[in-house]
Design an enzyme around this catalytic site. Structure first.
Site, PDB file in Angstrom:
ATOM      1  N   CYS A 183       1.291  -1.189   0.142  1.00 21.38           N
ATOM      2  CA  CYS A 183       0.211   0.031   0.091  1.00 21.38           C
ATOM      3  C   CYS A 183       0.876   1.144   0.091  1.00 21.38           C
ATOM      4  O   CYS A 183       2.321   1.083   0.636  1.00 21.38           O
ATOM      5  CB  CYS A 183      -1.006   0.313   1.359  1.00 21.38           C
ATOM      6  SG  CYS A 183      -2.302   1.369   1.308  1.00 21.38           S
ATOM      7  N   ASP A 185       0.650   3.954   1.872  1.00 19.94           N
ATOM      8  CA  ASP A 185       0.724   4.270   3.466  1.00 19.94           C
ATOM      9  C   ASP A 185       1.872   4.355   3.939  1.00 19.94           C
ATOM     10  O   ASP A 185       2.989   3.546   3.597  1.00 19.94           O
ATOM     11  CB  ASP A 185       0.389   3.688   3.928  1.00 19.94           C
ATOM     12  CG  ASP A 185      -0.400   4.667   5.632  1.00 19.94           C
ATOM     13  OD1 ASP A 185       0.074   4.433   6.068  1.00 19.94           O
ATOM     14  OD2 ASP A 185      -1.846   4.067   5.849  1.00 19.94           O
ATOM     15  N   HIS A 251      -2.092  -3.638   4.957  1.00 21.54           N
ATOM     16  CA  HIS A 251      -1.982  -3.127   6.593  1.00 21.54           C
ATOM     17  C   HIS A 251      -3.385  -2.698   7.328  1.00 21.54           C
ATOM     18  O   HIS A 251      -3.857  -3.022   6.805  1.00 21.54           O
ATOM     19  CB  HIS A 251      -1.351  -1.777   6.716  1.00 21.54           C
ATOM     20  CG  HIS A 251      -1.791  -1.280   6.506  1.00 21.54           C
ATOM     21  ND1 HIS A 251      -2.476   0.258   6.926  1.00 21.54           N
ATOM     22  CD2 HIS A 251      -1.731  -0.134   4.486  1.00 21.54           C
ATOM     23  CE1 HIS A 251      -2.365   1.201   6.189  1.00 21.54           C
ATOM     24  NE2 HIS A 251      -2.587   0.905   4.827  1.00 21.54           N
TER      25      HIS A 251
END
Length: 524
Positions: A183, A185, A251
């Site tokens: 991801c 992030d 996550h």
């Protein structure tokens, strides 16, 4: 020995890396080794010897951790964070002197001493007319700090010998290419260097919001890899029987799953895992349907608890199929194996895989996949212990705390949790979802405090292709203009600050070519 004493003893045993020439911030701005004690211990933490320590931290020393590497990573983390944390206090000091005689010279002296670089001269020289443009100085300082650190901190643990050894290991496991899509992030920015402990040169990596990687683009990468094997016999011969391994990494947050999970999936852990698994299945199907002669790929799904960097590996069966409910929880393995003899702990890694598949009534993975999973679990045990020693078992910033947005191609020099949010895109239209998530995150982190959103636009070019650099430069400028068009209110108010760099793809092209750390930022 209680947990607190064990952690202090382990920290004392971890030496600073020899010969690590790093510029350090002034003592007042260095990060403390232990975070300030909160007024109460939050869920998942308990008070031990006057400190809030995560309940996941084992009271015994763990036999499989790499203490020397953990020590080097701790120094690296403190150095990088301290340099970024120095920016705001330094700019506040400079702002307080903007109407004094000799301001420009004094401001540059402070910047050189505290930040390691000079500030834009035109911004300082204009301060007497109105007020000092702190938004521009902040945006410039964030991006310039990254570039200075990238020059000063070579990737010490990415030696060629380590990369070659890992490449041999992958091939022995039956995989000639390892392609990871985490991801975007920022809490996964340290995935390779910290969480999985893999040399950066040995894997292909591109991040996408929600780990929703582009299937068609990945098919193209697979074709390029297989063509090279047929034409050049690299990294294995075409008939070697090895496969392309695609890994997706989602996550979650164990302490605040409803709010601090993946924003792209509404902090729904099951949805995030299933979406990544579906994308892996689509990629595998695309290869099998589109190419003859039994073409196939291997796939693997990994989850990361961003509170403590512990991983869950979803174990494939003998046919390579995965189930979101069939996984090895490495946090549980860490607690079970702490205090064991090293040989017993290594055996336990394999036993955990067997228990996971048996519990779901599934077949065991093929031998090579099993060996790889055991290595990843073992590597991650060091990271779990690292978080216990350095962060009391859980990061203080369990949510977003990124410093800037990196879009285009990822930077491959600095890797650290919450350093940057990444969006892979060639046009704003195709990467709108990733970019919008990043802007939403930084609207809370920066804009609510009046700070601009620093955006590092970075593209690579192929030096062997005529005109490639010029096209990369043009793409940078086009993306910068498109960002201002997509977010006009932020641009008008001077809350977007873009820096642009390009970099060659060939070996030896590690240094980014800075086109502009934005002296003509949006809204000015």
């Amino acid at each position: 020995m209680n947990t607190r004493q064990r952690l202090e003893a382990m920290r004392a045993r971890q030496p600073a890396p020899a010969g690590m020439a790093m510029r350090t911030a002034p003592a007042a701005s260095r990060l403390p080794s232990w975070p300030e004690r909160p007024s109460f211990c939050p869920p998942g933490m308990q008070e031990r010897s006057g400190e809030c320590v995560s309940t996941v931290c084992a009271p015994q020393a763990h036999p499989l951790i790499d203490a020397a590497r953990n020590g080097a990573l701790a120094e690296y983390e403190r150095t990088v964070r301290a340099r970024f944390d120095t920016i705001v206090p330094t700019l506040k000091e400079i702002a307080a002197q903007q109407h004094e005689a000799g301001f420009e010279q004094r401001a540059q002296q402070i910047a050189r001493e505290r930040l390691g670089f000079e500030l834009p001269a035109d911004v300082l020289s204009d301060a007497w007319v109105t007020t000092l443009n702190m938004r521009k100085l902040y945006g410039h300082s964030v991006l310039q700090t990254y570039h200075v650190l990238a020059r000063e901190l070579p990737a010490r643990w990415n030696r060629r010998a380590d990369a070659e050894a890992m490449q041999r290991f992958f091939i022995e496991c039956g995989f000639h290419e390892v392609d990871i899509s985490p991801c975007a992030d920022g809490r996964l920015k340290g995935l390779l260097q910290f969480v999985l402990r893999l040399p950066l040169q040995t894997v292909r990596r591109k991040s996408y919001a929600g780990a929703m990687f582009d299937v068609e683009l990945n098919v193209k990468h697979w074709i390029e890899t297989e063509l090279r094997r047929f034409r050049e016999g690299l990294p294995t011969l075409a008939d070697a029987g090895t496969r392309y391994l695609k890994i997706a990494v989602y996550h979650f947050s164990s302490s605040d799953p409803q709010h601090e999970g993946c924003a792209a999936h509404g902090s729904d852990d099951r949805k995030a895992a299933q979406a990544a698994l579906d994308r892996l299945a689509a990629f595998r199907t695309a290869i099998e349907n589109g190419f003859c002669c039994g073409a196939s790929v291997a796939t693997l799904l990994i989850g990361v608890d961003t509170d403590n960097d512990a991983i869950k590996i979803h174990v494939p069966d003998a046919n390579g199929e995965m189930d979101t409910e069939c996984f090895v929880d490495n946090l549980a393995v860490y607690r079970q194996t702490a205090g064991m003899a090293a040989s017993e702990a290594r055996w336990r890694l394999g036993a955990a895989i067997d228990e996971a598949v048996r519990g779901r009534g599934r077949s065991a993975p093929e031998a090579g996949m099993r060996t790889l999973i055991e290595r990843l679990l073992s590597n991650n045990l060091s990271q779990i212990d690292y978080v216990c020693v350095q962060h009391n078992g859980r990061y203080a910033d369990i949510g977003h705390a990124e410093r800037f947005i990196n879009i285009g191609d990822s930077f491959d020099v600095l890797h650290l949790r919450n350093l940057a949010y990444f969006g892979h895109l060639h046009t704003i239209e195709e990467g709108a979802a990733d970019m919008d998530v990043g802007i939403k995150i930084f609207s809370k982190l920066n804009v609510t405090h009046g700070l601009p959103i620093p955006i590092a636009i970075h593209y690579r070019y192929d030096e062997q292709v005529p005109g490639s650099r010029e096209r990369a430069v043009a793409r940078c400028r086009r993306i910068k203009a498109a960002i201002g068009t997509r977010y006009p209110t932020l641009a008008k108010e001077g809350l977007l600050f873009c820096g642009m760099t390009v970099q060659g793809k060939q070996p030896g092209s590690a240094q980014e070519e800075v086109l502009d750390i934005d002296t003509n930022s949006h809204g000015h």
